[in-house]
Design an enzyme around this catalytic site. Structure first.
Site, PDB file in Angstrom:
ATOM      1  N   ASP A   1       0.856  -1.192   0.000  1.00 34.99           N
ATOM      2  CA  ASP A   1       0.000   0.000   0.000  1.00 34.99           C
ATOM      3  C   ASP A   1       0.890   1.240   0.000  1.00 34.99           C
ATOM      4  O   ASP A   1       1.681   1.442   0.920  1.00 34.99           O
ATOM      5  CB  ASP A   1      -0.900  -0.037   1.239  1.00 34.99           C
ATOM      6  CG  ASP A   1      -1.832   1.169   1.335  1.00 34.99           C
ATOM      7  OD1 ASP A   1      -1.783   2.036   0.444  1.00 34.99           O
ATOM      8  OD2 ASP A   1      -2.600   1.245   2.310  1.00 34.99           O
TER       9      ASP A   1
ATOM     10  N   ASP B   1       0.922   5.538  -0.364  1.00 36.35           N
ATOM     11  CA  ASP B   1       0.134   6.774  -0.311  1.00 36.35           C
ATOM     12  C   ASP B   1       1.020   7.956  -0.691  1.00 36.35           C
ATOM     13  O   ASP B   1       2.206   8.009  -0.332  1.00 36.35           O
ATOM     14  CB  ASP B   1      -0.439   7.008   1.093  1.00 36.35           C
ATOM     15  CG  ASP B   1      -1.459   5.952   1.482  1.00 36.35           C
ATOM     16  OD1 ASP B   1      -2.152   5.446   0.588  1.00 36.35           O
ATOM     17  OD2 ASP B   1      -1.549   5.638   2.686  1.00 36.35           O
TER      18      ASP B   1
ATOM     19  N   ASP C   1     -13.592  -2.669  -0.064  1.00 35.45           N
ATOM     20  CA  ASP C   1     -12.367  -2.575   0.733  1.00 35.45           C
ATOM     21  C   ASP C   1     -12.757  -2.398   2.199  1.00 35.45           C
ATOM     22  O   ASP C   1     -13.390  -1.410   2.564  1.00 35.45           O
ATOM     23  CB  ASP C   1     -11.546  -1.381   0.241  1.00 35.45           C
ATOM     24  CG  ASP C   1     -10.234  -1.212   0.995  1.00 35.45           C
ATOM     25  OD1 ASP C   1     -10.148  -1.627   2.161  1.00 35.45           O
ATOM     26  OD2 ASP C   1      -9.294  -0.649   0.419  1.00 35.45           O
TER      27      ASP C   1
ATOM     28  N   HIS D   1     -11.335  -1.788   5.826  1.00 30.75           N
ATOM     29  CA  HIS D   1     -10.232  -1.421   6.719  1.00 30.75           C
ATOM     30  C   HIS D   1     -10.666  -1.783   8.145  1.00 30.75           C
ATOM     31  O   HIS D   1     -11.359  -1.016   8.811  1.00 30.75           O
ATOM     32  CB  HIS D   1      -9.920   0.075   6.609  1.00 30.75           C
ATOM     33  CG  HIS D   1      -9.068   0.418   5.430  1.00 30.75           C
ATOM     34  ND1 HIS D   1      -9.481   0.209   4.134  1.00 30.75           N
ATOM     35  CD2 HIS D   1      -7.815   0.960   5.345  1.00 30.75           C
ATOM     36  CE1 HIS D   1      -8.528   0.611   3.306  1.00 30.75           C
ATOM     37  NE2 HIS D   1      -7.501   1.060   4.014  1.00 30.75           N
TER      38      HIS D   1
END
Length: 312
Positions: A104, A106, A226, A228
């Site tokens: 991941d 960002d 998704d 989280h």
């Protein structure tokens, strides 16, 4: 009497012609018009989950979900009602949960080109993967040992992962650490559905046979979800009218007049589709929606299989 004989002969010839023409449109329902196959193999690939700034188009986040040597079972059932047509139903599924990997990235700062945050999750499992495909082939060219034509069909493909544990680097290295081992961090699933068109070909020489297939779609609808788990947030996206390219080739050898052993390679590429995203706060129940090109969904995968085909 002579006129009657001529009339009878003309009726007989006409009737035979009509019968011959009508016979062309009677589908073949004999057992040897049906072919089935079963094969086992492995699936590899990667999906991308992306987040964008809808005002500037700048990429904010990208999650790469990998599929690594997941065992699959594939089946195919086809019927040839006419010499110029084949109806086919086929599909594959993962046999059990398999190995994956997730990274991941960002980009939280618009002032730097590189990423600001990164997390790596080696303990990622592929929960399931499957696909089904319904299609019809029309054979436009045929010879003694070959045929070629066009195809049209409908296909759906699904993938699901769970990422656990892992390590992180946040805020350009200001925060470095590890997530709790074995604890679920993110769960992700994708679904692609589409009609498609394509080209198909078959060539046989003696007991060897080769088949090729090319598929294309400009009408892919994609969905993802998704979860989280630590943040208790759900992200749902939907995209429309993205593109797909697919190709497969198989080669086989007839060990009897009805049975063939074969190996196949198939590749699929779902180009990135962009669309809106919905965010659900599992704690408060609040939801928010961001339209436009807020999210992206993409996948590419391939399978390698080997198995047995049988014509009844």
């Amino acid at each position: 009497m002579k006129k009657h004989a001529i009339a009878v002969m003309m009726i007989a010839v006409f009737s035979e012609s009509v019968y011959a023409e009508s016979a062309l449109f009677i589908p073949d329902v004999s057992p040897d018009s049906v072919t089935t196959s079963l094969s086992v193999g492995v699936l590899n690939g990667k999906s991308r989950e992306l987040v964008y700034d809808t005002d500037t188009g700048r990429k904010l986040s990208q999650l790469d979900w990998k599929i690594k040597n997941v065992a699959t079972l594939q089946g195919d059932l086809s019927w040839e009602p006419y010499s110029f047509m084949t109806l086919d139903a086929r599909g594959w599924t993962s046999l059990a949960s398999g190995s994956g990997h997730m990274v991941d990235h960002d980009w939280m700062s618009s002032e730097q080109p590189g990423w600001t945050d990164r997390s790596i999750h080696p303990d990622t499992s592929v929960n399931y993967a499957n696909e089904y495909d319904l299609n019809v082939k029309g054979w436009l060219l045929q010879g003694d040992n070959y045929k070629a034509g066009v195809t049209a069909g409908y296909q759906e493909t699904r993938f699901s992962w769970t990422a656990r544990g892992g390590s992180y680097i946040y805020d350009n290295g200001r925060y470095i650490g590890n997530f709790p081992h074995g604890v679920r961090g993110i769960g992700y699933s994708q679904r692609f559905e589409m009609p498609y068109i394509g080209l198909a070909g078959d060539y046989r020489i003696n007991d060897f046979e080769c088949n090729v297939l090319f598929k294309y779609s400009d009408w892919v609808n994609a969905h993802d979800n998704d979860e989280h788990y630590m943040r208790k947030l759900t992200f749902r996206e939907k995209t429309e009218n993205s593109r797909y390219y697919g190709a497969s080739i198989d080669a086989g050898y007839y060990i009897t007049s009805n049975a063939k052993i074969f190996a196949e390679f198939a590749y699929s590429k779902y180009e990135e589709g962009k669309g809106g995203t919905q965010i659900i706060d599992k704690t408060s129940g609040d939801t928010a929606y961001f339209g436009g090109d807020a999210a992206g969904i993409a996948n590419n995968n391939y399978t390698v299989t080997a198995g047995l085909q049988y014509r009844f």
